[in-house]
Design an enzyme around this catalytic site. Structure first.
Site, PDB file in Angstrom:
ATOM      1  N   SER A  18       4.516  25.782 -20.387  1.00  0.00           N
ATOM      2  CA  SER A  18       4.785  26.235 -19.096  1.00  0.00           C
ATOM      3  C   SER A  18       6.240  26.673 -19.149  1.00  0.00           C
ATOM      4  O   SER A  18       6.713  27.762 -18.690  1.00  0.00           O
ATOM      5  CB  SER A  18       4.438  25.702 -17.829  1.00  0.00           C
ATOM      6  OG  SER A  18       2.983  25.545 -17.936  1.00  0.00           O
ATOM      7  N   LYS A  67      -4.593  17.308 -10.124  1.00  0.00           N
ATOM      8  CA  LYS A  67      -4.920  18.399  -9.261  1.00  0.00           C
ATOM      9  C   LYS A  67      -5.813  18.131  -8.023  1.00  0.00           C
ATOM     10  O   LYS A  67      -5.651  18.681  -7.090  1.00  0.00           O
ATOM     11  CB  LYS A  67      -5.692  19.271 -10.223  1.00  0.00           C
ATOM     12  CG  LYS A  67      -4.956  20.317 -11.290  1.00  0.00           C
ATOM     13  CD  LYS A  67      -5.671  21.034 -11.935  1.00  0.00           C
ATOM     14  CE  LYS A  67      -4.990  21.612 -13.315  1.00  0.00           C
ATOM     15  NZ  LYS A  67      -5.725  22.573 -14.087  1.00  0.00           N
ATOM     16  N   ASP A 104      -6.250  28.525 -11.190  1.00  0.00           N
ATOM     17  CA  ASP A 104      -7.095  28.335 -12.380  1.00  0.00           C
ATOM     18  C   ASP A 104      -8.447  29.179 -12.402  1.00  0.00           C
ATOM     19  O   ASP A 104      -8.720  29.611 -13.336  1.00  0.00           O
ATOM     20  CB  ASP A 104      -7.379  26.643 -12.651  1.00  0.00           C
ATOM     21  CG  ASP A 104      -6.565  25.899 -12.841  1.00  0.00           C
ATOM     22  OD1 ASP A 104      -5.343  26.245 -13.720  1.00  0.00           O
ATOM     23  OD2 ASP A 104      -6.403  24.709 -12.648  1.00  0.00           O
ATOM     24  N   GLY A 129     -17.014  18.238 -18.453  1.00  0.00           N
ATOM     25  CA  GLY A 129     -15.867  17.836 -17.609  1.00  0.00           C
ATOM     26  C   GLY A 129     -16.225  18.148 -16.393  1.00  0.00           C
ATOM     27  O   GLY A 129     -17.217  19.005 -16.068  1.00  0.00           O
ATOM     28  N   GLY A 131     -13.581  17.182 -13.561  1.00  0.00           N
ATOM     29  CA  GLY A 131     -12.297  17.096 -12.859  1.00  0.00           C
ATOM     30  C   GLY A 131     -11.846  18.412 -12.063  1.00  0.00           C
ATOM     31  O   GLY A 131     -12.602  19.210 -11.866  1.00  0.00           O
ATOM     32  N   GLY A 132     -10.491  18.294 -11.715  1.00  0.00           N
ATOM     33  CA  GLY A 132     -10.031  19.433 -10.989  1.00  0.00           C
ATOM     34  C   GLY A 132     -10.339  20.911 -11.602  1.00  0.00           C
ATOM     35  O   GLY A 132     -10.541  21.959 -11.005  1.00  0.00           O
ATOM     36  N   ARG A 153     -18.550  12.312 -18.763  1.00  0.00           N
ATOM     37  CA  ARG A 153     -18.542  10.960 -19.285  1.00  0.00           C
ATOM     38  C   ARG A 153     -19.213  10.002 -18.031  1.00  0.00           C
ATOM     39  O   ARG A 153     -19.963   9.423 -18.090  1.00  0.00           O
ATOM     40  CB  ARG A 153     -17.105  10.213 -19.382  1.00  0.00           C
ATOM     41  CG  ARG A 153     -16.398  10.855 -20.373  1.00  0.00           C
ATOM     42  CD  ARG A 153     -15.223  10.153 -20.704  1.00  0.00           C
ATOM     43  NE  ARG A 153     -14.349  10.863 -22.169  1.00  0.00           N
ATOM     44  CZ  ARG A 153     -13.374  11.367 -21.935  1.00  0.00           C
ATOM     45  NH1 ARG A 153     -13.189  12.155 -21.074  1.00  0.00           N
ATOM     46  NH2 ARG A 153     -13.042  12.070 -23.123  1.00  0.00           N
ATOM     47  N   THR A 154     -18.570  10.493 -16.718  1.00  0.00           N
ATOM     48  CA  THR A 154     -19.226   9.772 -15.744  1.00  0.00           C
ATOM     49  C   THR A 154     -20.331  10.604 -15.128  1.00  0.00           C
ATOM     50  O   THR A 154     -19.953  11.678 -14.354  1.00  0.00           O
ATOM     51  CB  THR A 154     -18.334   9.356 -14.490  1.00  0.00           C
ATOM     52  OG1 THR A 154     -17.270   8.534 -15.173  1.00  0.00           O
ATOM     53  CG2 THR A 154     -18.836   8.734 -13.361  1.00  0.00           C
ATOM     54  N   ARG A 157     -20.006  11.921 -11.346  1.00  0.00           N
ATOM     55  CA  ARG A 157     -19.172  12.747 -10.886  1.00  0.00           C
ATOM     56  C   ARG A 157     -19.530  14.247 -11.340  1.00  0.00           C
ATOM     57  O   ARG A 157     -19.338  15.159 -10.570  1.00  0.00           O
ATOM     58  CB  ARG A 157     -17.708  12.806 -11.739  1.00  0.00           C
ATOM     59  CG  ARG A 157     -16.942  11.503 -11.329  1.00  0.00           C
ATOM     60  CD  ARG A 157     -15.681  11.370 -11.660  1.00  0.00           C
ATOM     61  NE  ARG A 157     -14.635  12.748 -11.123  1.00  0.00           N
ATOM     62  CZ  ARG A 157     -13.670  12.685 -11.411  1.00  0.00           C
ATOM     63  NH1 ARG A 157     -13.014  12.126 -12.576  1.00  0.00           N
ATOM     64  NH2 ARG A 157     -12.999  13.850 -10.968  1.00  0.00           N
ATOM     65  N   ILE A 214     -10.201  25.168 -22.469  1.00  0.00           N
ATOM     66  CA  ILE A 214      -9.226  25.276 -21.669  1.00  0.00           C
ATOM     67  C   ILE A 214      -7.850  24.733 -22.102  1.00  0.00           C
ATOM     68  O   ILE A 214      -6.622  25.372 -21.519  1.00  0.00           O
ATOM     69  CB  ILE A 214      -9.275  25.018 -20.099  1.00  0.00           C
ATOM     70  CG1 ILE A 214      -9.534  23.640 -20.047  1.00  0.00           C
ATOM     71  CG2 ILE A 214     -10.800  25.634 -19.814  1.00  0.00           C
ATOM     72  CD1 ILE A 214      -9.443  23.319 -18.405  1.00  0.00           C
TER      73      ILE A 214
END
Length: 274
Positions: A18, A67, A104, A129, A131-132, A153-154, A157, A214
């Site tokens: 970045s 995030k 994103d 995945g 997550g955010g 994994r979880t 979630r 990503i």
């Protein structure tokens, strides 16, 4: 156009390109500002942000693993960020608070359209995945008519993300199911930090189907190599990084930067680091 200090916060963050992207655009456009990478450890987001506020930071990109944690500290968030429950762009307000946004979603769509060469239409895509980043990716794909399955994994979630998107319960699976699921989909999008964890996932024979990670650079290598070895057409997320960065840059500075120039600079930086 805005001057001052900008940056990216994450854990890890030393690998981030970045600064290469934003500093290049600042030079190109004659903007009197700087952009740095700030290491803020998981679980210390509030303290890290307060330290950066004292340094006078005016805008921040937010990456793993912050995030979702950043959302409650925002004075306000865009409708998209609120829907996603994840923020990756922060802008300082005159009152000293923060406005949160999410670039994103559109950054991923812009690059995924280019990488997939427009060939994927209403097909089945496996997202790794929950997550955010996965929230933005999975929603973007669903909004464009793709059939989405989520493996994490979880599993709970993955189930929560699937439910938020209106997907059936069977759309949420564990990583142990990836080998089987990868036989049934037209493409895979990985949002997991497999490179950071030095982890690996087994894939079914790809037959030239698309595997899109990503991540980029060395952290993307384990997953990309595993997919390539299994016959998938692999692509990293450097284009997504540039695309979402361009949207952030326009939010902060009010001008649309040259994405092609930034992508060339990033590829050159990765080549030099090898």
């Amino acid at each position: 156009m805005s001057s001052g200090l900008y940056g990216v916060i994450g854990d890890p963050v030393s690998h981030s390109l970045s600064p290469v992207i934003h500093r290049g655009w600042m030079r190109d456009l004659g903007i009197d500002a700087d952009y740095k990478a700030f290491h803020v450890r998981a679980g210390t987001f509030r303290d890290g942000l307060e330290a950066l506020e004292r340094e006078g930071v005016r805008g921040l990109n937010v990456t793993l693993p912050h995030k979702i944690d950043v959302v409650p500290i925002c004075e306000s968030v865009s409708s998209l960020a609120e829907t996603l429950g994840a923020v990756n762009t922060l802008s300082r307000t005159p009152s000293g608070g923060w406005v949160g946004d999410n670039t994103d979603y559109q950054g991923f769509l812009d690059d995924f359209r280019d990488v997939s060469r427009g060939a994927l239409k209403a097909c089945r895509i496996l997202v790794l995945g929950a997550g955010g980043a996965a929230q933005a990716v999975a929603r973007a794909l669903r909004d464009r008519g793709f059939v989405v399955c989520i493996a994490n994994r979880t599993v709970s979630r993955a189930g929560a993300l699937a439910a938020s998107l209106g997907l059936p319960p069977e759309a949420a699976r564990g990583l142990d199911d990836v080998a089987t699921l990868s036989e049934q989909v037209d493409a895979i999008v990985n949002t997991l930090a497999l490179g950071h964890a030095r982890d690996a996932i087994r894939f079914a024979e790809g037959g030239g189907r698309l595997f899109y990670d990503i991540s980029y650079g060395s952290v993307a290598v384990p997953a990309l190599d595993a997919a390539t070895d299994a016959g998938w057409r692999s692509a990293d997320g450097l284009g997504m990084l540039v695309a979402q960065a361009a949207i952030s840059f326009e939010i902060w500075h009010g001008v649309s930067p040259d994405r092609t120039a930034a992508l060339k600079r990033c590829r050159a930086a990765l080549d030099m680091a090898k």
